[in-house]
Design an enzyme around this catalytic site. Structure first.
Site, short mmCIF file in Angstrom:
data_model
loop_
_atom_site.label_atom_id
_atom_site.label_comp_id
_atom_site.label_asym_id
_atom_site.label_seq_id
_atom_site.Cartn_x
_atom_site.Cartn_y
_atom_site.Cartn_z
N HIS A 82 8.97 45.17 -8.67
CA HIS A 82 10.24 44.66 -8.11
C HIS A 82 10.31 45.02 -6.64
CE1 HIS A 82 14.38 43.43 -7.65
NE2 HIS A 82 14.56 44.54 -6.97
N ASP A 161 24.77 40.93 -16.39
CA ASP A 161 24.42 41.07 -14.98
C ASP A 161 24.83 39.84 -14.19
OD1 ASP A 161 22.99 42.23 -12.64
OD2 ASP A 161 21.70 40.48 -12.96
N ARG A 168 30.94 40.93 -8.13
CA ARG A 168 30.61 41.85 -7.02
C ARG A 168 30.53 41.09 -5.71
NH1 ARG A 168 25.17 44.04 -8.66
NH2 ARG A 168 25.28 45.10 -6.66
N SER A 183 21.77 46.50 -12.00
CA SER A 183 21.45 45.07 -11.91
C SER A 183 19.94 44.86 -11.89
CB SER A 183 22.08 44.48 -10.65
OG SER A 183 21.72 43.13 -10.49
N LYS A 187 17.38 43.86 -15.66
CA LYS A 187 16.55 42.65 -15.74
C LYS A 187 15.08 43.01 -15.94
CE LYS A 187 18.03 40.61 -11.88
NZ LYS A 187 19.28 41.22 -11.40
#
Length: 410
Positions: A82, A161, A168, A183, A187
């Site tokens: 990520h 999410d 948000r 968040s 995922k």
């Protein structure tokens, strides 16, 4: 459970239990907790933060709000990466097929562009026909066949999410570290991974502006991942200048093709191999060799074909996605590049249409910048600092003031 009491407890700095967090997230996902209560809770978290235990409970609740990938018994290790996002960051397009050359599975769920940072899905969709919407059954079959998929988040993966992020975004609570961690990690953990490497950016073109903030975010995500039995590793990498020499969807795909065929910008190749080395059992020299000998390239071609893309277009993507206006942006003086501001170049790319100013904006796959000079390189007066790829003369001229601010020559 009395939801106002949960909000009040967090507002006053209390630590929420796993049951309180799970009840809140479940109720919100089902529509029983209204947006105004969830917004109040998010603001309380923004100001009060969360303990490591709370972050873990929140991540788990959000992950379990939808489907978690299930794999056959005795299937290979599952590995992913990520990135917190940056300008010109096209690492995933090279890293995923490179890792899949090992006897592992790479189930990569990616995102769209956000603000000035480009999105992996938008880049992939600049390849004619490429389908990022695979259902779980098809995605699993693809893993069994070629060891990799690259898809978007479906409605069934972490629905909490999706709902919470929308709130948000309109309540100015996006920067909350606890909510960022939950968040991202919900995922990624829904992919049911064995190993995960994080590329946490800092600098002008990154969400985190300082190295200290990036290190804190990395530590928080590492903590959550480890507590959920995932082998975690990370890199903290700078994002003051664009990564590589291209910004823009098809332009970045072309740069990835270059790397997968043994060339490409050194900074980008180095980061790809650095990240791969964190999660691969393969020696670094062999990882580098797979970029040179065509192994990773063949895997990428197989990936494109598997997801309905036309892989015959990859080596001519710049002809297929060609901007009507392509002109150099010349240096006004001779000297050494002192600044190539990633934030301003990212903003300019959005103005051209390579990113979205509103969520429903359509992406222009062809526009952006190529041949971007790197900090420390010498230039002569009149030499191109980059090439601008624009839809028309008006948009070409509109980004010039931003680029003039972005570059400094000493």
């Amino acid at each position: 459970m009395h939801i106002p009491s949960v909000i009040e407890k967090k507002r006053d700095g209390g630590e929420l239990t796993a049951d309180e967090i799970t009840t809140l997230i479940d109720g919100f996902t089902r529509g029983e907790v209204p947006d105004y209560q969830m917004s109040a809770w998010a603001m309380a978290v923004f100001f009060r933060g969360m303990t490591p235990a709370e972050r873990r409970h929140l991540t788990t609740a959000m992950m379990e709000s939808g489907n978690v990938f299930k794999y056959p018994k005795d299937s290979p290790p599952k590995i992913d990466k990520h990135s917190t996002g940056g300008v010109g960051d096209k690492v995933s397009l090279v890293l995923a097929p490179l890792l899949a050359c090992d006897e592992v599975w790479v189930p990569m769920i990616s995102g769209r562009g956000l603000g000035i940072t480009g999105g992996t899905l938008d880049k992939l969709e600049s390849i004619p026909g490429f389908n990022v919407h695979l259902d779980e059954k098809r995605a699993l079959k693809q893993l069994e066949r070629i060891g990799v998929f690259m898809i978007g988040q479906s409605e069934d993966i972490c629905p909490a999410d999706k709902k919470l992020y929308a709130l948000r975004d309109v309540t100015s609570t996006v920067p909350s570290q606890a909510l960022i961690v939950a968040s991202i990690m919900s995922k990624k953990l829904a992919e049911n991974l064995d190993r995960l490497v994080l590329d946490v950016k800092f600098g002008r073109g990154a969400f985190m502006k300082t190295k200290k903030d990036a290190q804190q975010l990395a530590a928080a995500m590492m903590s959550v991942g480890k507590s959920m039995k995932v082998q975690m590793s990370h890199l903290v990498s700078p994002m003051d200048e664009p990564l590589g020499r291209a910004v823009g969807n098809a332009l970045e795909v072309a740069e990835c093709v270059e790397i997968l065929q043994g060339g490409g910008p050194k900074d980008l190749v180095r980061l790809v191999v650095d990240l791969a080395a964190k999660v691969s059992k393969t020696p670094r020299a062999q990882l580098e060799q797979r970029l040179k000998d065509g192994s990773a390239w063949k895997k990428f071609v197989a990936l494109v074909y598997a997801q309905d893309g036309d892989a015959t277009t990859l080596e001519k993507i710049l002809d297929i996605r060609r901007s009507p206006v392509i002109q150099p942006f010349p240096a006004k003086s001779s000297g050494t590049i002192k600044k190539m501001d990633a934030e301003l170049i990212g903003r300019a790319s959005v103005h051209l249409g390579a990113g979205r100013q509103k969520t429903d904006d359509k992406i222009d796959f062809a526009v952006g910048f190529s041949g971007i000079k790197k900090i420390g390189e010498k230039v002569a007066r009149g030499e191109p600092l980059m090439n601008i790829h624009a839809r028309d003369e008006v948009s070409f001229e509109s980004v010039r003031p931003l680029l003039e601010k972005a570059v400094s020559i000493g």
